[in-house]
Structure formats: C-alpha cells, structure tokens
Design an enzyme around this catalytic site. Structure first.
Site, PDB file in Angstrom:
ATOM      1  N   TRP A 189       0.812  -1.205   0.000  1.00 30.66           N
ATOM      2  CA  TRP A 189       0.000   0.000   0.000  1.00 30.66           C
ATOM      3  C   TRP A 189       0.848   1.258   0.000  1.00 30.66           C
ATOM      4  O   TRP A 189       0.550   2.219  -0.714  1.00 30.66           O
ATOM      5  CB  TRP A 189      -1.013  -0.005   1.142  1.00 30.66           C
ATOM      6  CG  TRP A 189      -2.150  -0.927   0.820  1.00 30.66           C
ATOM      7  CD1 TRP A 189      -2.478  -2.077   1.472  1.00 30.66           C
ATOM      8  CD2 TRP A 189      -3.078  -0.809  -0.273  1.00 30.66           C
ATOM      9  NE1 TRP A 189      -3.556  -2.681   0.846  1.00 30.66           N
ATOM     10  CE2 TRP A 189      -3.939  -1.933  -0.212  1.00 30.66           C
ATOM     11  CE3 TRP A 189      -3.259   0.122  -1.298  1.00 30.66           C
ATOM     12  CZ2 TRP A 189      -4.980  -2.134  -1.136  1.00 30.66           C
ATOM     13  CZ3 TRP A 189      -4.285  -0.081  -2.214  1.00 30.66           C
ATOM     14  CH2 TRP A 189      -5.123  -1.196  -2.129  1.00 30.66           C
TER      15      TRP A 189
ATOM     16  N   ASP B 275      -1.941   6.357   6.337  1.00 31.36           N
ATOM     17  CA  ASP B 275      -3.033   5.601   5.722  1.00 31.36           C
ATOM     18  C   ASP B 275      -3.439   4.551   6.745  1.00 31.36           C
ATOM     19  O   ASP B 275      -2.746   3.548   6.926  1.00 31.36           O
ATOM     20  CB  ASP B 275      -2.539   4.961   4.420  1.00 31.36           C
ATOM     21  CG  ASP B 275      -3.579   4.032   3.782  1.00 31.36           C
ATOM     22  OD1 ASP B 275      -4.664   3.845   4.372  1.00 31.36           O
ATOM     23  OD2 ASP B 275      -3.285   3.492   2.700  1.00 31.36           O
TER      24      ASP B 275
ATOM     25  N   LYS C 213     -12.883  -1.702   5.544  1.00 29.75           N
ATOM     26  CA  LYS C 213     -12.130  -2.717   6.280  1.00 29.75           C
ATOM     27  C   LYS C 213     -12.692  -2.869   7.694  1.00 29.75           C
ATOM     28  O   LYS C 213     -13.065  -3.945   8.107  1.00 29.75           O
ATOM     29  CB  LYS C 213     -10.641  -2.356   6.350  1.00 29.75           C
ATOM     30  CG  LYS C 213     -10.015  -1.922   5.027  1.00 29.75           C
ATOM     31  CD  LYS C 213      -9.893  -3.068   4.035  1.00 29.75           C
ATOM     32  CE  LYS C 213      -9.642  -2.627   2.600  1.00 29.75           C
ATOM     33  NZ  LYS C 213      -8.415  -1.876   2.353  1.00 29.75           N
TER      34      LYS C 213
HETATM   35  C1  LIG Z   1      -7.862  -1.312   1.067  1.00 24.99           C
HETATM   36  C2  LIG Z   1      -6.789  -0.316   1.243  1.00 24.99           C
HETATM   37  C3  LIG Z   1      -6.642   0.780   0.382  1.00 24.99           C
HETATM   38  C4  LIG Z   1      -7.484   0.973  -0.864  1.00 24.99           C
HETATM   39  O1  LIG Z   1      -8.765   1.335  -0.623  1.00 24.99           O
HETATM   40  P1  LIG Z   1      -9.776   1.612  -1.853  1.00 24.99           P
HETATM   41  O2  LIG Z   1     -11.049   1.882  -1.128  1.00 24.99           O
HETATM   42  O3  LIG Z   1      -9.824   0.380  -2.700  1.00 24.99           O
HETATM   43  O4  LIG Z   1      -9.302   2.781  -2.600  1.00 24.99           O
HETATM   44  C5  LIG Z   1      -5.647   1.691   0.641  1.00 24.99           C
HETATM   45  N1  LIG Z   1      -4.825   1.540   1.695  1.00 24.99           N
HETATM   46  C6  LIG Z   1      -4.938   0.505   2.538  1.00 24.99           C
HETATM   47  C7  LIG Z   1      -3.995   0.363   3.688  1.00 24.99           C
HETATM   48  C8  LIG Z   1      -5.921  -0.468   2.339  1.00 24.99           C
HETATM   49  O5  LIG Z   1      -6.023  -1.511   3.174  1.00 24.99           O
END
Ligand SMILES: *Cc1c(COP(=O)(O)O)cnc(C)c1O
Length: 369
Positions: free
Chosen positions: A101, A176, A200
């Site tokens: 990521w 993030d 998530k």
């Molecule tokens: C799932 C995830 C993303 C991407 O999210 P989207 O909603 O598909 O844009 C970005 N960063 C992390 C750490 C993730 O787990």
C-alpha cells in the site's frame, strides 16, 4: 443459527447488530417514512445522522478540536492523489515504504510532487520488517511524510507511530490507517493527517474518512478538483457534493456499536484494542508453535488486523480452504501478490471466531502432517 466467520480483508465483516439495525430501519428510518438511501443529504433527518456519526467518531478516536473530520468518496486509492494535491505544495514529499500500500501511494504521489523521496524501505526484507525510525533519511523541508500504518497485504503494523519531531523533522505525518482505524487509539500529537476507507473496519465501501489538522487546509494545488480540496470539503461540512449518505449512516451505526463495547474496565476503542491484542496473540502463538504453518513477519511489527500465513506444504492450500469453508470460516485465501492464506481479524471478528479458526488449523494439521 450463527452466521459464518468472515475473514475477508475488505470489504469485510460488519457487526451483526449493525446489520440487523440497518435491516430494521431499511424501509422507514425513525418514523420518517423514508429509508436513509432515499433522504436528501440536506434534510434534518440526514443532518442528524451525519452530526451524530461525526461526533461519535471524534469521541471514539479522541480527535482533538484542531482537527477536521471529513467524509469523502474515492477510497484510500483516491487519497493517494488527493493528499499530494492538497499537501505537497508541489515540493518534496517523503515516503517510508513498508509494503504494497505504501508502494502504491508513493507511485501516485510522484504525479503531483516535485520529488518523491524514499526515506526508508522494508523491501530488502521482502516486507517482513519495519525500518527503524532512527535510521530514516528524512529530507529537509519535506511537505509531509507518508506511511501506511497498517499494511493490509503484507500484515505489517506500526504499533507506535513515529515521532517526527524527535527525528528532527517538522514535516506533518500522513498515515493511511484504512485497515486498522478504530482498532486502537491514535496518537494525534504525532499526526498531521489520517485517511482511511471504511470498508475494512467501519462499514460498507464508498465512504472515506479524512482527519486533518486545520493548519494543513487551504494549500491545495490549483489543479486540485474542488470536490477534493480539503478546505472546500471542510468549509461545507463534507457536503460540497453529495456525500456517501448510506456509508455515513452505516459507519454511524458501527460507531454506536463501538461505544457499547466493554472489556473489563475498558470501553470503546480501548476495549477493542485489548480484544484485538488477545485475538492476534491467540493466532500468532498458534502459528509460531506449529511446524505446519508459518508467518514471516518480524514479531515486533505483526499486524493485529491482517495475519498472512502459509502452509509449509503449499500443495494442501486448496484442501485447507475447502475444509475451512465447510466449517463456516470464509475468505481465508491470501492476496495474490503474497500467496498462502490471510486471516483478517478486524473489530467485528470476535475472539470466538479466531478460536474457531485455530481449532480448525489444529485439526487440519493433525490430519495432514
Ligand atoms: C484497502 C486499502 C486501500 C485501498 O482502498 P480503496 O477503497 O480500494 O481505494 C488503501 N490503503 C490501505 C492500507 C488499504 O487496506
């Protein structure tokens, strides 16, 4: 009848109480004669849903008053562009790369920043370790430093956020936290901006949470779309354009659920953290003690949310997954870039679900070792 245990990395399990409540309110929210999806975002009904969700998130994560909470769309991947559009000032930005990521984020930032500097990388270890902050090569005057505080695919988590000031940097820290938001408290004194998709650990896909320190607003690049300019979004209470109303409602139900959680003396996110530590320990301890299974991540940075693991004999993968599914243990297949298995054990996964997984893993080992 219990529902199966769902180990999906995302979109992921939602607490059953939340789903039940949403189902009960689907056709008529609180006597309004409307379902939430059918309401104007400017009506008093939805405004009350929005204000409650924001207040609850602020309370749960103890977000200080100098931070704005924004409810946006586009997910974590859009934020990979929206963050540099807002914060890079077209100058240098720093990245610490610890898995898929942060790699993805770094690549996208290069479209907007004058220079993307990698301050440290765990790539040489195959993303099984976190580079020690004491050795990070921070650039002078960087607009910000980006980390992914929980790498969903590689199963690596910063258990403590870096203190950039003590490393001699004035750059705001961008995290993030898509895949571990609300799994533990956040040390806001170390953070300039946090972003995360909801799907998530919070609710359905379509909602992106951005929590940003006020002094970082108002420096977007001229090309930044208005709908993605944090200043514009903040000045319009996330309603410059139509916000993801259903996602905000569902997130709000999850926030209420989180506020009701108790573990001994602890409540809310602190209770979740204690529970998440116990869940992760149960699974990692079992894997470490078994000659049949393997987790490759260094013990000090193993994710409490996403546990990638391998069968030493990979020819048994399909049998493992089929047997798991038969027992109501769903979506354990690992990400294609890593292989093997992955158990995502977000807030909605109870300890009993992790125990059921460990019991199955033990039984499978006994039958096949
Ligand atoms: C799932 C995830 C993303 C991407 O999210 P989207 O909603 O598909 O844009 C970005 N960063 C992390 C750490 C993730 O787990």
């Amino acid at each position: 009848m219990n529902r199966p245990y769902n180990f999906s990395a995302g979109p992921a399990a939602i607490p059953e109480e939340v789903l039940q409540r949403a189902a009960a309110e689907m056709l008529d929210w609180h006597g309004s004669g409307m379902g939430v999806m059918e309401m104007s975002h400017r009506g008093k009904e939805f405004i009350s849903i929005y204000e409650q969700a924001e207040a609850d998130l602020r309370e749960l994560l103890a977000v200080p008053s100098e931070f704005k909470i924004l409810f946006m769309q586009g997910g974590g991947i859009a934020e990979n562009a929206i963050v540099p559009l807002n914060l890079s000032r077209a100058a240098t930005v720093d990245f610490v790369v610890t898995g898929s990521w942060s790699l993805t984020s770094r690549k996208e930032a290069a479209k907007y920043a004058a220079e993307v500097h990698t301050a440290a990388s765990g790539e040489a270890s195959g993303f099984t370790t976190l580079p020690d902050p004491a050795g990070w090569q921070l650039s002078r005057g960087a607009s910000y430093l980006h980390i992914c505080s929980n790498e969903t695919i590689h199963g690596i988590e910063f258990h403590e956020l870096p203190d950039l000031k003590s490393l001699g940097s004035e750059a705001p820290l961008v995290i993030d936290f898509s895949s571990h938001v609300a799994s533990r408290p956040v040390d806001w004194g170390r953070v300039g901006l946090a972003f995360g998709g909801a799907q998530k650990n919070i609710g359905p896909a379509g909602l992106t949470m951005v929590i940003v320190r006020e002094d970082l607003l108002g420096q977007a690049l001229p090309a930044c779309p208005s709908a993605f300019d944090y200043r514009v979004v903040a000045d319009n209470q996330s309603m410059y354009n139509t916000p993801p109303t259903w996602g905000i409602y569902m997130a709000g139900l999850t926030f209420q659920w989180l506020k009701r959680q108790r573990e001994g003396e602890l409540t809310g996110v602190a209770a979740m953290e204690a529970r998440n530590i116990a869940k992760a320990r149960l699974l990692y301890d079992f894997i470490d003690a078994s000659p049949f299974y393997l987790n490759k991540v260094a013990a000090n940075c193993r994710s409490r949310m996403n546990v990638p693991f391998f069968l030493h004999d990979e020819s048994r993968n399909d049998a493992f997954l089929a047997g798991a599914k038969e027992r109501g243990l769903l979506q354990l297949k690992g990400h294609k870039s890593v292989g093997g298995m992955r158990a995502s054990i977000y807030n909605a996964m109870p300890l009993a679900g992790v125990q059921a997984l460990v019991d199955y893993m033990r039984e499978f080992e006994r039958q096949h070792a």
